[in-house]
Every structure is written in structure tokens, then in C-alpha cells.
Design a protein around this motif. Sequence first.
Motif, PDB file in Angstrom:
ATOM      1  N   GLN A  40       0.755  -1.186  -0.026  1.00 48.34           N
ATOM      2  CA  GLN A  40      -0.025   0.026  -0.114  1.00 48.34           C
ATOM      3  C   GLN A  40       0.950   1.319   0.011  1.00 48.34           C
ATOM      4  O   GLN A  40       0.589   2.418  -0.781  1.00 48.34           O
ATOM      5  N   LEU A  92     -12.108 -10.611   3.784  1.00 48.36           N
ATOM      6  CA  LEU A  92     -11.585  -9.369   4.032  1.00 48.36           C
ATOM      7  C   LEU A  92     -11.620  -8.463   2.743  1.00 48.36           C
ATOM      8  O   LEU A  92     -12.184  -7.276   2.926  1.00 48.36           O
ATOM      9  N   GLN A  93     -10.889  -8.933   1.902  1.00 55.22           N
ATOM     10  CA  GLN A  93     -10.418  -8.182   0.599  1.00 55.22           C
ATOM     11  C   GLN A  93     -11.720  -7.966  -0.352  1.00 55.22           C
ATOM     12  O   GLN A  93     -12.067  -6.839  -0.800  1.00 55.22           O
ATOM     13  N   TYR A 136     -12.047  -4.605   2.446  1.00 51.26           N
ATOM     14  CA  TYR A 136     -10.847  -4.069   3.093  1.00 51.26           C
ATOM     15  C   TYR A 136      -9.637  -3.706   1.941  1.00 51.26           C
ATOM     16  O   TYR A 136      -9.396  -4.363   0.943  1.00 51.26           O
ATOM     17  N   SER A 137      -8.728  -2.684   2.414  1.00 50.72           N
ATOM     18  CA  SER A 137      -7.569  -2.485   1.794  1.00 50.72           C
ATOM     19  C   SER A 137      -6.636  -3.675   2.065  1.00 50.72           C
ATOM     20  O   SER A 137      -6.760  -4.274   3.172  1.00 50.72           O
ATOM     21  N   LEU A 183      -3.715  -3.143   3.625  1.00 46.83           N
ATOM     22  CA  LEU A 183      -3.197  -2.799   4.879  1.00 46.83           C
ATOM     23  C   LEU A 183      -4.138  -3.139   5.882  1.00 46.83           C
ATOM     24  O   LEU A 183      -3.857  -3.912   6.851  1.00 46.83           O
ATOM     25  N   ARG A 184      -5.303  -2.730   5.747  1.00 48.10           N
ATOM     26  CA  ARG A 184      -6.314  -3.227   6.552  1.00 48.10           C
ATOM     27  C   ARG A 184      -6.566  -4.621   6.646  1.00 48.10           C
ATOM     28  O   ARG A 184      -6.819  -5.162   7.906  1.00 48.10           O
ATOM     29  N   THR A 185      -6.551  -5.304   5.778  1.00 50.34           N
ATOM     30  CA  THR A 185      -6.549  -6.711   5.719  1.00 50.34           C
ATOM     31  C   THR A 185      -5.523  -7.456   6.721  1.00 50.34           C
ATOM     32  O   THR A 185      -5.519  -8.268   7.612  1.00 50.34           O
ATOM     33  N   LEU A 227      -3.570  -5.921   8.886  1.00 47.97           N
ATOM     34  CA  LEU A 227      -3.691  -5.472  10.547  1.00 47.97           C
ATOM     35  C   LEU A 227      -4.987  -6.349  11.025  1.00 47.97           C
ATOM     36  O   LEU A 227      -4.954  -6.335  12.225  1.00 47.97           O
ATOM     37  N   GLY A 228      -5.957  -6.704  10.105  1.00 47.99           N
ATOM     38  CA  GLY A 228      -6.980  -7.635  10.898  1.00 47.99           C
ATOM     39  C   GLY A 228      -6.449  -9.139  11.307  1.00 47.99           C
ATOM     40  O   GLY A 228      -7.022  -9.769  12.301  1.00 47.99           O
ATOM     41  N   TYR A 272     -16.363  -7.404  12.337  1.00 49.81           N
ATOM     42  CA  TYR A 272     -15.209  -7.955  12.836  1.00 49.81           C
ATOM     43  C   TYR A 272     -14.980  -8.189  14.345  1.00 49.81           C
ATOM     44  O   TYR A 272     -14.619  -9.143  14.705  1.00 49.81           O
TER      45      TYR A 272
END
Length: 501
Positions: free
Chosen positions: A171, A301-302, A307-308, A310-312, A314-315, A367
Motif C-alpha cells: 500500500q 476481508l479484501q 478492506y484495503s 493494509l487493513r486486511t 492488520l486484521g 469484525y
Amino acid sequence: MSGTRTGEAGACDQADARRWWGLVVIALAQLMVVLDATIVNIALPSAQRALGMSDGNRQWVITAYSLAFGGLLLLGGRIADLVGRKRMFVIGLIGFAVASALGGAAITPGMLYVARALQGAFAAVLAPSALSLLTTTFTDPKERGKAFGVYGALAGSGSAIGLIAGGLLTQYLNWRWCLYVNVPIAVVAVSGGLALLPGRPGHPGARLDLPGVLLGCGGLVAVVYGFSEAEPRGWTDPLVLALFAVGVVLLIAFVWWQTRAPQPLLPLHVVRDRNRAGCFLTMALAVIGMFGLFLFMTYYLQVVRGYSPLRTGLGYLPLTAAVVVGSTQISARLLPRVAPRALMAPGMVLAAVGLLILTRMRVDSAYATEILPGLVLIGLGMGLTFMPVFATATAGVAPRDAGVTSATVNTSQQVGGSIGTALLNTVATTSSTAYIAAHLSNPARKGLVVREGMVHGYTVAIGWAAVVMLLAALVAGVMVRTKPPAHGPAETPVPQDVRRA
């Protein structure tokens, strides 16, 4: 006299500090190998666009690594025993760094595939060297527990760390840095390894079992390749069936030859030991479920939740933290006082419960309340399991067999991951297709039905992963019978020459 004692105490403290800093180096190298199995996953869509890869060939970015890694591990472990573990540790790091730089600079898909295969080949040398160095450096039960707690935490969380790192690098930089990042890590690890790790000679008089290499490595490559091709081609494809048949025949011939070879590649007493065999099988079954989970949760998640990268990534952070806690704060503290199976079997049950929670996922699941609890339980279960698996599987091994034993642990992990990815992905795809065909009556709802079908497929596959985890718990409870390291002799005590090493 007091001065002499003070000098001796200072020397001991310095040696202890040196060993623990050596553990940091070993852990860093192991982390690099484990996270590289997943760090490219999140970057794959970007790499595919940049290099013009077809959908059919993009899997080779993942498969080339796992194929070389899983197929060559036994050879890498035996070479480490013959040549010397520190030497092969350093060679593995340097080769891995060069292959990573080559992959980061790739200008064609073929160049990236070759680089990933080279990464896997050098990882097959590096991973068993790292684990056998750890085995022969830490022999005191209490210290061994702490050291393997760190190692187990990395083995269990490295894949999730790879997803987080892949999201960050993709990202904020670009996909190439998912490969370039290995270069500075390897430079630090090589410097630390040369300065801190003990240099023990190998066994130069011994000879490599070349027929065993051809049969064993050929069989493993055929089996891993078969599972990787089962995902895009299907389980009944003639190529897939032929690969499995060839792999089984070669592995049967390998076992037969190992009973007759003067200096076998894999001495069969290593796997005949009940506790060790139980650890190998527990590891393989655990990783089947875990790799399947990473695959489905990443897509959920994606793709489903949007989700981006990065957010994926971090999940997965809570799962990673739970693995570290379970391994270093629970398993490492309890293993000197409780039998390994008292940690491994409950750990697998806990992971299975976490997977069962995730079978209740929906398209719009929250989540924090519906995903997070399952991830935390899975992480704790893996942390409880991986540390005693590594510690027990490598306990009581003669120095000449430390490398190949370590390689066998890693082989069970890698082959389990390949099986899990192919098997559970096939289950998910089949279930999704059936669900969409049964529910797609209104064309206006096509988008929602497709997403519901994807999630349905994921939950069915995760349910099967939970069954595999429960089977791993049964294997650990029945087969692993050794006593706590600090209480009474284990069934395979550590020999004196290992302690001296």
C-alpha cells in the motif's frame, strides 16, 4: 580465589548473553523464511498487473516457492549435517537475499517464478540449519522452553506477520518491496550469525545418499506439485493423478532404500520414535487448517468486505499477538512442568473452537464481535501447540541427525500447508458454485448471491479445517507420550555429545 570465581562468573554471563543474542539471529532468519510464504500473497494482484501475468499462471508465484522449499528440505537438512550448520545457515541467508533481490527486480513473469524457486531452495537449507542450531545450543530444559517458545511463536505467527507486512509494503511502497525487504534482514542476520553462532564442524567423512536424494526429494516434489496443481485443474485431472501416483511410488521406494543405504538421507529411527512421529503428524494437520484459514480470511476481508491490503493485514494482528502469548507466556512457562501433549491437544481443541466460531460468518459480519474472537482462540491454540511440537520433535537427537530431524519438522509444515491450500480451496470453490447455482433465481440479486456463495464456501471449508484440527488434537493426545522435560527422563534423553555441542 574470589577473583577466579568472579572471572568464571563473568565468562558464564558473557556466554549466556551470547547464546541469547544468537537466538535473536536464528529467530530473525526463521521469521524471514516463514513470512515469505505469505508476504507475497497480498502483493500478488499488483505484481500480476505490473508483469502481465495470466490468471492461470499467477499461482506459480506461490507454488514455485513452496515446491522448492517442501521438496528440498530433507536434502538441505542432511547437507547442513555434513557440511556444518553455521556455514549452511550463512550460505542460506546470502542465497535467499540474492534470490529476493532478483525477484524484486523482475521484469517478466518467468524471472519472478525463477526467483521464487531459488528463494524456496535456499530456504530449504536455511530453515533446518536454524532449527538444528537452536536444538544444539539450548539443552537445559528451562532455557530450552524459553528458546523454543520464541521459535514456536514465530512459526505460528510468521504467516500472519507476512500478511501484515505485505499489506504495509504494497500500500505505501509497491509490491517489489515485499521481496526487497529480505535483503536488509539477511544482512543483519548474516552479520549476527558470523559473530554470535557457534561454529561446529560438520561430518566431512560422511557421504551424501544420492539415491535417497533422488527418491525422497523427487517424491516430495511430485506430491507438493500435485497438490498445487489440484487447485486449478481439479482432483481428477490426469496430470494431478499421475503426479500423486509418481510421488507415492518414489516415497515408498525411498523408505525401502533407507533401510538398506549405508548412510541414509533420513535415518528411519528419527521417524520411528512415537513421540517424534506424533509431533510430525500434529504439525502437518495443524498447518492444513491454518493455511486454509489465511487463504479464506484474506479473500473474505479484501473481496467480500472491501478492506484495503493494509487493513486486511492488520486484521490478522490479534491472531499474531495471541500466538506469541500462547507460545512464550503459556507454553514456554508450562512445558518444563507438564507433558507436551497436555499443551498440544488442548491447543488444537482451542484452535478448532476458534474455527467453528468463524463458520458462522456472513457477508456483513462485524469484525469485532464475530471475527475477532475466533482469530484470538486460533492464535492461542497455535501458540500452545507449535512450541512443544518443535521442542519435543528435536529432543534427544544425535548431533549428526539434528539437521535432518529439523528438516523433517519443516517438511511436515510445508507439505501440510500445500495440502491445506489445495484441499480446502477445492472444498470452498465447490460449495460456492453449488450455493450460487441453487440460489441465483433473481438476476437482480446476482451480486449479493455471489458474495453469499463465496462466504458459504469459506465457512464450509473452515468447518472441515476445524475437523482436521480436532484430528490433530487426537493424534497429539494418543501418540505423544513423553514426560515433562524437567521431570524424569524423557523417552529419548539428550545425549552428552549434544550437550557439548
